[in-house]
Design an enzyme around this catalytic site. Structure first.
Site, short mmCIF file in Angstrom:
data_model
loop_
_atom_site.label_atom_id
_atom_site.label_comp_id
_atom_site.label_asym_id
_atom_site.label_seq_id
_atom_site.Cartn_x
_atom_site.Cartn_y
_atom_site.Cartn_z
N CYS A 189 -3.89 20.57 0.12
CA CYS A 189 -4.62 21.64 0.47
C CYS A 189 -4.10 22.78 1.45
CB CYS A 189 -6.20 22.04 2.10
SG CYS A 189 -7.78 20.64 1.03
N ARG A 239 -0.56 22.90 -3.33
CA ARG A 239 -0.98 22.03 -2.67
C ARG A 239 -2.68 21.63 -2.67
NH1 ARG A 239 1.97 22.25 2.59
NH2 ARG A 239 0.49 21.22 3.25
N TRP A 255 -7.95 20.19 -2.41
CA TRP A 255 -7.47 19.39 -2.32
C TRP A 255 -8.26 18.40 -2.15
CZ3 TRP A 255 -5.37 13.96 -1.65
CH2 TRP A 255 -5.27 13.43 -3.07
N ASN A 307 -6.39 21.83 7.29
CA ASN A 307 -5.80 21.22 5.94
C ASN A 307 -5.33 19.86 6.13
OD1 ASN A 307 -3.19 20.87 5.03
ND2 ASN A 307 -4.00 20.12 4.65
N GLY A 308 -5.93 18.43 5.61
CA GLY A 308 -5.81 17.47 6.73
C GLY A 308 -7.12 16.41 6.54
N GLU A 344 12.92 7.63 -12.76
CA GLU A 344 12.47 9.04 -12.76
C GLU A 344 11.84 9.81 -14.00
OE1 GLU A 344 11.44 10.96 -10.34
OE2 GLU A 344 12.00 13.25 -10.96
N LYS A 404 8.03 11.61 -14.25
CA LYS A 404 8.01 12.53 -15.22
C LYS A 404 7.32 12.83 -16.01
CE LYS A 404 9.72 14.80 -12.49
NZ LYS A 404 10.02 14.05 -11.21
N GLU A 433 3.76 11.94 -15.29
CA GLU A 433 3.02 13.42 -14.45
C GLU A 433 2.79 14.36 -15.17
OE1 GLU A 433 5.05 14.08 -10.83
OE2 GLU A 433 6.73 14.45 -11.71
N HIS A 476 13.54 -9.70 -19.96
CA HIS A 476 12.07 -10.62 -18.99
C HIS A 476 10.83 -9.74 -19.26
CE1 HIS A 476 16.08 -12.18 -17.94
NE2 HIS A 476 16.32 -11.43 -18.01
N LYS A 519 1.33 19.13 -4.55
CA LYS A 519 3.13 19.47 -3.70
C LYS A 519 3.00 17.91 -3.01
CE LYS A 519 6.87 20.98 -5.38
NZ LYS A 519 8.28 20.03 -6.11
C1 F6R Z 1 6.76 13.45 -8.55
C2 F6R Z 1 7.17 14.22 -6.98
C3 F6R Z 1 6.37 13.25 -5.80
C4 F6R Z 1 7.66 13.48 -4.59
C5 F6R Z 1 6.33 13.24 -3.50
C6 F6R Z 1 7.37 13.02 -2.38
O1 F6R Z 1 7.73 14.89 -9.37
O2 F6R Z 1 6.87 15.36 -6.35
O3 F6R Z 1 6.83 12.06 -6.64
O4 F6R Z 1 8.73 13.49 -4.54
O5 F6R Z 1 5.27 13.52 -3.75
O6 F6R Z 1 7.47 14.31 -2.00
P1 F6R Z 1 8.61 14.59 -0.72
O7 F6R Z 1 9.39 15.00 -1.43
O8 F6R Z 1 8.21 16.51 -0.81
O9 F6R Z 1 8.38 14.14 0.54
#
Ligand code: F6R
Length: 609
Positions: free
Chosen positions: A2, A27, A73, A97-98, A482, A486, A489, A505, A604
């Protein structure tokens, strides 16, 4: 997660708030709302994206220059209008938020005393507690303080009282909250971009802080004791433009293109090619400190964890100190073996990830020395770690991390060289070679973006796939992880990342003509082995997309598609090889028409466990 924002000043609060929420939408984006005090409390909430709220406000504006807003969120309660914030009870409106951990007990207590709840949220507890204290004669500040004494958990709240029309009162405990200081106006927000178009002067609140915001400024106190406290005003160098799309269709695409600049900024002023050394005094570790360390544990989540896996290779090779890389969410619950001879390196873009923050605190509690690699200045992890090395990626708005990832790897590269030099495990000549390779990376990243101008065609060919494998070896294994992350997601295509050597394996059973494999195979120490994997996949009719050196004819002849990258060194290969993977995921998602900057179910900044 949030995002919250509050405003008191001369402008129309609803406009300032909706503009700020737009920059906080990363967020959370399942509902949004605003409350403005003007005579009474005017509340407007809408389910879905912020544009629904903005449309409603455009049709029927709310006037007034004191207000709060929220983008949600969902954690407690479905994304419905009654569950959207602000939550108004009696005289007060609250955004939060929390997570309130003792909400069930508090709710039962309030209900027994006759309070009726209008939502399924934990936040509404705050509204009831504050309203009750106000009706007992408290000032708004006293009422907020009284509520914080009862609530356990994580919160950043902003509160309005219809009878005290000159102020917003805020409080912070384990959720991010900053103040913005303008001319005749004051702001609060979960994150800096929300207020950047108004002011660059910000104050980072600490856990246990509350503040009263008026047009004239702010007063901070500790909510447990009521004691006043000074917090410095910091001038943020990010410009408002850095948090805009700048002509790109999505923030993610813009941020992919910014990587060359972001890596340059992360290296800038920290490297001496002449001395073959790195200057990162901010990490505060001497040679003796390092010699006393038995091991290093990197803790992080998601993409930052992938950067940590790359960092393990760098640091172990440069220092011969064993490095473990732990998922922060696992680390804290497995009774980790940590003591004062353990160095913790927490990695986080946002600096607010709840699991990483909690793991960091747990390690510190057990006596570990803890440093952090963080992007957001003044964030909770940055403030909790004893020392911080900032990545200079600038604001990352797209939910899928790109430039934060490459700058995290850059920072870990610098750390490895510095540690190696301090310990004497890396001589100046070898360090010079490594650093020369690193300073070439921004150019190589730009070239990788140029070389993949035609990557959308490749995405067209594969746009109907429902599953993909990603493979890489050594330093490129985390890049396979990674690349797969990408893809899943933002395009919602199922993808698995594997160490190429593991293919036989198990994952090889997935190979068929409908399941493409993306292989990281630039020329390097394990090129021949990776080529064998490639042939094994082709023999089973699996389409192969190879990320390899430009002009590599052998790869061109073997692959269904070659995503070229400029020739680089083994250590710098992760930084360059990830670029086409980011672009491939982006274009596949764009062709599918998904919401790239705000993919479903994600946020995010994961500030809840
Ligand atoms: C994927 C992504 C997430 C963050 C993860 C950690 O694209 O962005 O997997 O990497 O939530 O977030 P931070 O780096 O902000 O601790």
């Amino acid at each position: 997660m949030c995002g919250i924002i509050g405003y008191v000043g001369e402008q129309q609060a609803a406009d300032v708030i909706v503009d700020g929420l737009r920059r906080l939408e990363y967020r959370g984006y399942d509902s949004a709302g605003v409350a403005v005090v003007n005579g009474g409390i005017h509340l407007r909430r809408a389910v879905g994206k912020l544009r629904n709220l903005a449309k409603s406000l455009a049709t029927e504006p709310i006037e007034g220059s004191l207000g709060i807003g929220h983008t949600r969120w969902a954690t407690h309660g479905r994304p419905t209008e009654p569950n959207a914030h602000p939550h108004v009870v009696g005289r007060v409106a609250v955004v939060h938020n929390g997570i309130i951990e003792n909400h069930l007990a508090l709710k039962a207590e309030l209900q027994a005393a006759g309070h009726v709840f209008a939502s399924e949220t934990d936040t509404e507890i705050f509204s009831h507690l504050i309203d009750r204290a106000l009706s007992q004669g408290c000032t708004l500040e006293e009422a907020v303080r009284a509520a914080t004494a009862e609530v356990e958990g994580a919160y950043a709240i902003a509160v309005l009282d219809v009878e005290q029309r000159d102020r917003v009162v805020v409080a912070k405990q384990q959720s991010p909250l900053i103040l913005g200081v303008g001319q005749g106006e004051t702001f609060c927000a979960s994150d800096i971009p929300a207020i950047l178009s108004h002011t660059r002067d910000v104050v980072f609140l600490e856990d246990g802080d509350m503040a009263v915001l008026t047009r004239e400024g702010f007063e901070i106190s500790r909510f447990e004791t009521g004691e006043s406290i000074e917090r410095p005003v910091t001038r943020v160098q990010w410009s408002a433009v850095a948090a805009e799309k700048g002509g790109y269709k999505h923030f993610m695409l813009k941020e992919i293109h910014e990587q060359s600049r972001a890596i340059t900024d992360t290296i800038r002023g920290r490297v001496s090619l002449e001395q073959g050394d790195v200057f990162i005094e901010e990490l505060g570790l001497s040679a003796d400190d390092l010699r006393s360390m038995r091991r290093i544990i990197i803790i992080a989540c998601g993409t930052s964890w992938h950067a940590g896996l790359v960092g393990k290779h760098y640091i172990e090779q440069a220092t011969r100190i064993p490095v473990e890389v732990d998922l922060a969410s696992e680390f804290r619950y497995r009774d980790p073996i940590v003591d004062e001879r353990t160095l913790i390196l927490a990695i986080s873009q946002s600096g607010e990830t709840a699991d990483t923050l909690a793991a960091l605190k747990e390690a510190q509690r057990r006596g570990a020395r803890a440093a952090a690699v963080v992007n957001v200045i003044g964030s909770s992890i940055a403030r909790t770690a004893s020392n911080v090395l900032y990545t200079h990626a600038g604001p990352e708005i797209g939910v899928a991390s790109t430039k934060a990832f490459t700058t995290q790897m850059t920072a870990l590269y610098l750390i490895a060289v510095r540690f190696g030099r301090l310990l004497g495990t890396l001589d100046a000549d070898r360090a010079r070679v490594l650093l020369r390779a690193l300073v070439e990376v921004p150019g190589e990243v730009s070239r990788a973006i140029e070389l993949n101008a035609g990557i959308r065609e490749v995405a067209h060919r594969f746009q109907h796939v429902t599953s993909a494998l990603y493979l890489g070896r050594g330093l490129l294994h985390p890049i396979a992880l990674e690349g797969a992350l990408k893809l899943k997601e933002i395009s919602y295509i199922h993808a698995e990342g594997y160490a190429a050597g593991e293919m036989k394996h198990g994952p090889i059973a997935l190979i068929d003509e409908h399941t493409p494999t993306v292989i990281a195979a630039p020329r390097g120490p394990s090129f021949d082995k990776t080529c064998s994997n490639l042939q094994e996949i082709a023999a089973r009719h699996g389409p192969v997309i190879v990320v390899g050196d430009e002009g590599d004819e052998q790869l061109e002849s073997l692959a269904d598609a070659l995503l070229p990258v400029p020739k680089t060194t083994p250590w710098t290969a992760p930084l360059v090889t990830v670029i086409p993977m980011q672009l491939l995921a982006y274009h596949l998602a764009d062709l599918k028409g998904t919401d790239i900057d705000q993919p479903r179910n994600l946020a995010k900044s994961v500030t809840v466990e």
